[in-house]
Design an enzyme around this catalytic site. Structure first.
Site, PDB file in Angstrom:
ATOM      1  N   ASP A   9       5.404   1.730   6.333  1.00  0.00           N
ATOM      2  CA  ASP A   9       5.098   3.253   6.684  1.00  0.00           C
ATOM      3  C   ASP A   9       6.217   3.909   7.361  1.00  0.00           C
ATOM      4  O   ASP A   9       6.599   3.056   8.534  1.00  0.00           O
ATOM      5  CB  ASP A   9       3.689   3.240   7.602  1.00  0.00           C
ATOM      6  CG  ASP A   9       3.103   4.773   7.736  1.00  0.00           C
ATOM      7  OD1 ASP A   9       3.970   5.558   7.385  1.00  0.00           O
ATOM      8  OD2 ASP A   9       2.070   4.682   8.071  1.00  0.00           O
ATOM      9  N   ASP A 102       5.068   9.152   2.883  1.00  0.00           N
ATOM     10  CA  ASP A 102       5.606   8.333   3.625  1.00  0.00           C
ATOM     11  C   ASP A 102       5.170   6.668   3.661  1.00  0.00           C
ATOM     12  O   ASP A 102       5.534   6.143   4.639  1.00  0.00           O
ATOM     13  CB  ASP A 102       5.677   8.733   4.974  1.00  0.00           C
ATOM     14  CG  ASP A 102       4.190   9.171   5.787  1.00  0.00           C
ATOM     15  OD1 ASP A 102       3.262   9.066   5.079  1.00  0.00           O
ATOM     16  OD2 ASP A 102       4.375   9.729   6.754  1.00  0.00           O
ATOM     17  N   GLU A 103       4.141   6.384   2.695  1.00  0.00           N
ATOM     18  CA  GLU A 103       3.837   5.057   2.993  1.00  0.00           C
ATOM     19  C   GLU A 103       3.609   4.255   1.768  1.00  0.00           C
ATOM     20  O   GLU A 103       3.344   4.965   0.641  1.00  0.00           O
ATOM     21  CB  GLU A 103       2.488   4.748   3.848  1.00  0.00           C
ATOM     22  CG  GLU A 103       1.552   5.710   3.137  1.00  0.00           C
ATOM     23  CD  GLU A 103       0.016   5.558   3.759  1.00  0.00           C
ATOM     24  OE1 GLU A 103      -0.247   4.238   4.658  1.00  0.00           O
ATOM     25  OE2 GLU A 103      -0.892   6.434   3.797  1.00  0.00           O
TER      26      GLU A 103
END
Length: 381
Positions: A9, A102-103
């Site tokens: 993350d 974003d992960e």
């Protein structure tokens, strides 16, 4: 074969992207959002220290942290940086799932025979930092739930490995809010019953939990006990979503056509939010009675908001429809998709509008896509 799942993350992703461009933002409170009546899309750890959090009204955030630097946000930049990270990970990972902008989840099962999974994940994280300048945290465990919770505990720029024999020991003292599927409503319900830690939740009988919260009770009990069989889904970016409607009788009724466009945009926007996409390109297609087909498109800032997309769809239709001939078919397409959610995009929308979208989406999810809509909208079957 023993499963090994890594969760990676990017830390305060939007803020980190802005700091890459402007080093003066490093070390100071930063809020990504927009408008006096807007909400916080992301915030730095320095601002979180004062109680600022995502989805909080900007006005409230500035009362808590008046010295914070507020930046409107740039989804084009964030999408570009996300893609750079994706390419770095995808090139090395045997199996990668991009869970959001974003992960990422990686299935590293079997790699321990050749290369330590923790060591390998650490090296790929260092590669992301070196090549993009973006900080990233990760955790490695036997499943997606434990790894995701682990990453949250490891942040910022943290590294964590949770061995099978230590899973329950790791989970037990944590708040039930740490479990990904526990939202505010579920938390408040369980909290009123004195169930605030994962340990207490894990010891509840499954049937009692199901009576309390319904069909998700069994899944929640499993997660509290560190059980998650969900696979890592191979990465593939969806290119577009679209909807076409052919009229039973060719028409020149502009108001009816606009009502239809409104309904199509509303349902496609709900699909975007439901599947966690944002779009950057709107296309409108019309087919005349003589079968001539014309299209127009425009690039926009990433969004999944009905009112924004409808404005562009109407604008394109009025530019496109110039012949004053009967129309046989109308089509809407959203393309240039990136993973994200509506809240990420709300740099200008108000808290009231966010709440409206969330309420309407819950109703549609529970009762069907046609359960609620705009008064002027046309229901699409």
């Amino acid at each position: 074969m023993k499963r090994t799942i890594a969760h990676l993350d990017l830390d305060t992703f939007f803020v980190s992207c802005e700091r890459n461009l402007n080093s003066k933002l490093i070390g100071i409170p930063v809020i990504i959002g927009g408008g006096d009546r807007g909400v916080v899309a992301s915030c730095s750890y320095e601002s979180r220290y004062f109680g600022v959090r995502s989805a909080m009204p900007i006005k409230m955030a500035l009362r808590l942290c008046p010295d914070a630097k507020v930046i409107k946000g740039d989804m084009d930049l964030y999408s570009k940086m996300s893609q750079e990270v994706t390419e770095i990970i995808k090139e090395k990972a045997p199996l990668m799932e991009k869970a959001s902008i974003d992960e990422f989840y990686l299935d590293l099962s079997g790699m321990d025979h050749f290369f330590g999974c923790y060591k390998w994940t650490n090296e790929i994280s260092e590669s992301v930092i070196k090549n993009t300048g973006l900080p990233i945290s990760f955790a490695v465990s036997s499943n997606k739930t434990v790894s995701k919770i682990g990453t949250g505990e490891a942040k910022p720029i943290g590294r964590l490995e949770i061995q099978d024999q230590n899973v329950q020991q790791f989970l037990n003292p944590l708040s039930i809010k740490k479990i990904p599927m526990v939202g505010n409503v579920t938390f408040q319900l369980l909290s009123r019953l004195g169930i605030r830690t994962i340990k207490t939740l894990s010891e509840m009988p499954k049937d009692v939990l199901q009576q309390l919260i319904g069909k998700n009770g069994n899944e929640l009990w499993k997660k509290a006990n560190g059980i998650d069989e969900n696979p890592v889904i191979p990465y593939s970016e969806r290119k577009s979503i679209s909807s076409d409607h052919t009229f039973s009788n060719d028409t020149i009724d502009i108001e009816a056509i606009k009502n239809l466009i409104s309904g199509m945009v509303e349902q496609l926007s709900f699909q975007l939010r439901n599947e966690k996409w944002l779009t950057s390109t709107v296309t409108v297609k019309i087919r005349y009675a003589n079968f001539d087909t014309e299209t127009k498109q425009c690039k926009i800032s990433y969004t999944a908001a009905d009112h924004t997309l409808l404005k562009y769809a109407f604008g394109l239709f009025h530019k496109l429809y110039t012949r004053r001939m009967r129309i046989r078919l109308i089509g809407i397409k959203f393309s240039g998709l990136v993973h994200g959610n509506h809240q990420m995009d709300l740099f200008e929308d108000t808290e009231e509008l966010i709440n409206l979208y969330q309420t309407m989406d819950k109703i549609k999810t529970r009762f069907g896509k046609n359960a609620v809509g705009k008064a002027s909208g046309y229901l699409i079957n």
